[in-house]
Scaffold this active site. Structure first.
Site, PDB file in Angstrom:
ATOM      1  N   SER A 200      -2.944  -2.701  11.259  1.00 27.82           N
ATOM      2  CA  SER A 200      -2.902  -2.165   9.899  1.00 27.82           C
ATOM      3  C   SER A 200      -4.266  -2.257   9.209  1.00 27.82           C
ATOM      4  O   SER A 200      -5.218  -1.614   9.637  1.00 27.82           O
ATOM      5  CB  SER A 200      -1.817  -2.915   9.111  1.00 27.82           C
ATOM      6  OG  SER A 200      -1.553  -2.311   7.881  1.00 27.82           O
ATOM      7  N   HIS A 405       6.389  -0.766  11.076  1.00 33.85           N
ATOM      8  CA  HIS A 405       5.049  -1.313  10.873  1.00 33.85           C
ATOM      9  C   HIS A 405       4.937  -2.775  11.282  1.00 33.85           C
ATOM     10  O   HIS A 405       3.940  -3.174  11.901  1.00 33.85           O
ATOM     11  CB  HIS A 405       4.677  -1.149   9.390  1.00 33.85           C
ATOM     12  CG  HIS A 405       3.218  -1.237   9.108  1.00 33.85           C
ATOM     13  ND1 HIS A 405       2.327  -0.239   9.451  1.00 33.85           N
ATOM     14  CD2 HIS A 405       2.470  -2.206   8.502  1.00 33.85           C
ATOM     15  CE1 HIS A 405       1.112  -0.583   9.068  1.00 33.85           C
ATOM     16  NE2 HIS A 405       1.167  -1.772   8.494  1.00 33.85           N
TER      17      HIS A 405
END
Length: 446
Positions: A200, A405
Site C-alpha cells: 500500500s 487490501h
C-alpha cells in the site's frame, strides 16, 4: 454509524507515555518476559494467552518469542528523523550468517514493522522469507510508534515543534526515509542490491523514491508491490470517498487547531480490542466490519481470532498530511506531489499546480500483486499504474474474488495465494522478458 466508529477508532488522542528522542539501541526492547496481567485477562479467560500477549509485545519481542533472531537498528534521515529498523537475521531453520540475500519490507499507512510478523510463524511474510534463508529488514517510516523521534524536534512538545515534526506526507517518506533505510541496510550487509516488498503506502513511497531519486533504481534487485497505490481515481472505500471532497476544509481546520497527527494505538485501544474483538465476543463483528468498510468486504480471509493482535499494533501512528495527500490524489486523478494551494505551489514548485511524479524514471524491475475486492488499490487504477511503469516484470492478480487490501498482510490463505508467488518471483534471475502470465480477463469482465 460505522464511519463514525471507524474515525473514532483511528483518531484517539495521544497523551501518556510519549516517546523521547533517542538514537541508540535499547536492549530492553528485546525483553518480553513476565508480561503484566490485567484484570481483563481474569474477566475474560476465554481469550488465548498468546493472543493477549502478542497484542502487547513489540516487533522485536514478537520475533524473539517465536524463536527468531531479532535486532534493532537506528538510522537518521538527512532531514533529522530517527527511524527504527527491525531485522530478522536468522531462525531455527537458517541461523544468522553473513552473505545472505537481503529483503527489505516496508509497511503501509497507519502500520509498522509488526504487520509482517504479528500473524505468527508459517503465516507472517517476515518469518516465511526468513525460512527461505533471506536476511530480513523491516522498515518503519517517520511518525509511527517506532520512528517518532528527531534530532532536534520533539513530536509531542511545543506547538512549533509539533508543527514542524508532523509536516510531512508520503512524499517525504519516499524522498528521505526509504533512501536512508536502504543505504543503511546495504552498508550493514555489505551488499550492493536488495529486494524490496512494500504494501500500500509503502509502494507509493517507493514510486516517489524511484521517480524523484532515480539513482536508487540501481540498488533494487526487484520491487514487489502488494496492493500498490499511485492512482486513486476509482477508489471505492466509502470513508475515503466521503472525506475526499472536504480535503481543503480539513487542511484549514488542521492548521487552525494543530491536529497534525493521528496517534499510535495505546493501552486503552489495545484493551478495547482485546475485549471487543476476542473470540465469542458479540461485538467482534463490529471490529471486522470497521476493517471491511475501508479495505473491501469479505469474511472468509480474515482470521477473527487475530483481531485483538491487529488492534494492538494498528494504528501505529501517522501524520494527517499523509491522509490528505491521498485525498488530493482522489480529487485530482493524478499521481503528483502535495498540493500546497496556488500560492504555496508557486513558492515551492514555481507553478500553480503540483508536478506529477515521472513514473518513467522507475527503471527497477517491478512486480505488481493486486486483488479484485480491494477498495483502495482498485484493479482499474492498478492497470493504469501498470501501463505507466516501464519495467513491470510480473503482473499478478490474486485468484480469489473476495481477496482485499488487508488480506495481503493477514489473510488466512495469503501464504498460498500470494506469498508462494512472491517467493517464486524473487528467485527468478532473468528479468529481461516481462512475465505477464496472469491475464486478468480470466477473472474480470472488463
Amino acid at each position: 454509524m460505522l464511519v463514525i466508529l471507524s474515525v473514532l477508532l483511528y483518531t484517539t488522542i495521544c497523551c501518556a507515555n510519549q516517546p523521547s528522542i533517542v538514537s541508540r539501541i535499547d536492549s530492553n526492547e528485546l525483553s518480553f518476559e513476565n508480561p503484566i496481567q490485567t484484570d481483563e485477562e481474569l474477566i475474560y479467560p476465554t481469550i488465548d494467552p498468546n493472543i493477549a500477549e502478542d497484542a502487547n509485545l513489540t516487533t522485536p519481542q514478537l520475533i524473539t518469542k517465536y524463536g527468531y533472531k531479532a535486532e534493532v537498528h537506528y538510522v537518521t534521515t538527512e532531514d533529522g528523523y530517527i527511524l527504527q529498523l527491525h531485522r530478522i537475521s536468522g531462525g531455527n531453520k537458517y541461523p544468522t550468517k553473513k552473505g545472505k540475500k537481503v529483503c527489505f519490507l516496508q509497511h503501509g499507512l497507519f502500520d509498522s514493522s509488526a504487520t509482517w510478523v504479528l500473524s505468527g510463524p508459517g503465516h507472517g511474510l517476515g518469518y516465511i522469507l526468513a525460512d527461505e534463508n533471506y536476511d530480513i529488514w523491516l522498515g518503519n517510516n517517520r511518525g509511527n510508534r517506532y520512528s517518532c523521534n528527531h534530532t532536534t524536534l520533539n513530536p509531542f512538545g511545543s506547538s512549533k515543534d509539533r508543527k514542524h515534526f508532523w509536516s510531512f506526507s508520503w512524499h517525504e517518506i519516499g524522498a528521505y526515509d526509504l533512501p536512508a533505510m536502504i543505504d543503511y541496510v546495504l552498508a550493514q550487509t555489505n551488499q550492493t542490491k536488495l529486494q524490496i516488498i512494500a504494501h500500500s503506502q509503502g509502494s507509493t513511497a517507493f514510486f516517489v523514491m524511484a521517480s524523484q531519486r532515480p539513482e536508487y533504481n540501481d540498488k533494487i534487485e526487484m520491487m514487489h508491490a502488494l496492493a500498490p497505490i499511485a492512482f486513486l481515481s476509482h477508489v471505492i472505500s466509502p470513508p475515503i470517498r466521503i472525506i475526499a471532497p472536504f480535503v481543503s476544509a480539513v487542511e484549514t481546520i488542521n492548521s487552525l487547531i494543530g491536529l497534525n497527527y493521528i496517534t499510535p494505538s495505546n493501552e486503552y485501544l489495545t484493551l478495547a480490542g482485546r475485549i471487543m474483538c476476542r473470540d465469542k465476543a458479540p461485538t467482534q463483528i463490529i471490529c471486522s466490519n470497521l476493517l471491511f468498510l475501508t479495505m473491501g468486504y469479505t469474511s472468509d480471509q480474515l482470521n477473527m481470532t487475530l483481531l485483538p493482535v491487529i488492534l494492538g499494533h494498528t494504528p501505529a501512528g501517522a501524520a494527517t498530511d499523509q491522509l490528505l495527500h491521498y485525498g488530493q490524489e482522489v480529487n485530482s486523478g493524478h499521481f503528483r506531489q502535495y498540493d500546497h494551494g496556488r500560492v504555496g505551489n508557486l513558492i515551492r514548485y514555481k507553478r500553480i499546480s503540483p508536478p506529477d511524479y515521472n513514473l518513467k524514471n522507475v527503471k527497477a524491475p517491478v512486480a505488481l500483486y493486486y486483488a479484485q475486492d480491494d477498495w483502495l488499490a482498485v484493479v482499474k487504477d492498478t492497470q493504469r499504474l501498470l501501463k505507466s511503469l516501464p519495467n513491470v516484470v510480473h503482473n499478478y492478480l490474486v485468484p480469489h474474488k473476495q481477496f482485499n487490501h488487508i488480506d495481503f498482510l493477514w489473510g488466512i490463505d495469503a501464504p498460498f495465494l500470494v506469498y508462494d508467488e512472491i517467493v517464486r518471483t524473487m528467485k527468478l534471475t532473468n528479468y529481461d522478458e516481462p512475465n505477464m502470465d496472469i491475464d486478468i480477463r480470466n477473472f474480470l469482465a472488463l
